[in-house]
Design a protein around this motif. Structure first.
Motif, PDB file in Angstrom:
ATOM      1  N   ILE A  59       7.063  -8.678  -4.573  1.00 36.28           N
ATOM      2  CA  ILE A  59       6.181  -9.618  -5.256  1.00 36.28           C
ATOM      3  C   ILE A  59       4.893  -9.894  -4.477  1.00 36.28           C
ATOM      4  O   ILE A  59       3.850 -10.140  -5.066  1.00 36.28           O
ATOM      5  N   ALA A  60       4.949  -9.824  -3.162  1.00 35.75           N
ATOM      6  CA  ALA A  60       3.766 -10.061  -2.342  1.00 35.75           C
ATOM      7  C   ALA A  60       2.996  -8.772  -2.046  1.00 35.75           C
ATOM      8  O   ALA A  60       1.971  -8.800  -1.383  1.00 35.75           O
ATOM      9  N   THR A  61       3.495  -7.667  -2.573  1.00 35.98           N
ATOM     10  CA  THR A  61       2.879  -6.376  -2.320  1.00 35.98           C
ATOM     11  C   THR A  61       1.856  -6.058  -3.402  1.00 35.98           C
ATOM     12  O   THR A  61       2.153  -6.183  -4.596  1.00 35.98           O
ATOM     13  N   GLN A  62       0.667  -5.652  -2.970  1.00 35.72           N
ATOM     14  CA  GLN A  62      -0.357  -5.277  -3.942  1.00 35.72           C
ATOM     15  C   GLN A  62       0.145  -4.080  -4.751  1.00 35.72           C
ATOM     16  O   GLN A  62       0.718  -3.142  -4.212  1.00 35.72           O
ATOM     17  N   GLY A  63      -0.036  -4.157  -6.066  1.00 32.95           N
ATOM     18  CA  GLY A  63       0.396  -3.078  -6.948  1.00 32.95           C
ATOM     19  C   GLY A  63       1.811  -3.238  -7.473  1.00 32.95           C
ATOM     20  O   GLY A  63       2.280  -2.421  -8.263  1.00 32.95           O
ATOM     21  N   PHE A  64       2.505  -4.297  -7.037  1.00 28.45           N
ATOM     22  CA  PHE A  64       3.861  -4.533  -7.530  1.00 28.45           C
ATOM     23  C   PHE A  64       3.789  -4.827  -9.022  1.00 28.45           C
ATOM     24  O   PHE A  64       3.028  -5.677  -9.465  1.00 28.45           O
ATOM     25  N   ASN A  65       4.570  -4.107  -9.804  1.00 30.28           N
ATOM     26  CA  ASN A  65       4.547  -4.277 -11.254  1.00 30.28           C
ATOM     27  C   ASN A  65       5.638  -5.263 -11.649  1.00 30.28           C
ATOM     28  O   ASN A  65       6.771  -4.879 -11.926  1.00 30.28           O
ATOM     29  N   SER A  66       5.274  -6.538 -11.667  1.00 29.73           N
ATOM     30  CA  SER A  66       6.264  -7.571 -11.966  1.00 29.73           C
ATOM     31  C   SER A  66       6.779  -7.468 -13.391  1.00 29.73           C
ATOM     32  O   SER A  66       7.932  -7.806 -13.654  1.00 29.73           O
ATOM     33  N   THR A  67       5.956  -6.975 -14.307  1.00 29.42           N
ATOM     34  CA  THR A  67       6.392  -6.824 -15.699  1.00 29.42           C
ATOM     35  C   THR A  67       7.555  -5.843 -15.795  1.00 29.42           C
ATOM     36  O   THR A  67       8.550  -6.108 -16.471  1.00 29.42           O
TER      37      THR A  67
END
Length: 115
Positions: A59-67
């Motif tokens: 969640i704190a990683t850039q580019g993480f696709n939370s969707t």
């Protein structure tokens, strides 16, 4: 083996494929073999923990696709990750809804043609 596979996030379907059996066989073993039922229950808990940890780390990683992560969680673990909305309808004073006919079809027809 199933507990080890659960610990790395694998599903029942993946486990069945590795064992070269049907998913239905997994379910049958769960119903009929207490030791297997316990093992698969633990495996599914470990699988959910794996995916929760993955989401928390990402969640704190850039580019993480939370969707995609949310969709995966709601599909894999619907008991814990599916929103449940409940709508209740009640009548006056919280009582049952009453259905009343204000006008019969015949009366409506007569009113329509002016009789």
């Amino acid at each position: 083996m199933v507990q080890d596979w659960g610990a790395i996030g694998k599903s029942r379907t993946w486990m069945a494929a590795q064992l070269d059996i049907s998913r239905e066989t997994i379910y049958e073993w769960e119903r009929s073999i207490p030791e297997f039922s316990d093992a698969i229950t633990r495996a599914m808990a470990k699988s959910q923990a794996f995916w929760e940890d993955t989401g928390q780390a990402g969640i704190a990683t850039q580019g993480f696709n939370s969707t995609v992560w949310v969709k995966s969680m709601t599909s894999r673990f619907p008991d814990d990750y599916t929103e449940k909305n409940k709508t209740e309808l009640t009548g006056a004073g919280g009582g049952p809804i009453k259905s009343e006919v204000a006008m019969t079809a015949e009366d409506a027809y007569k009113a329509m043609i002016g009789r």
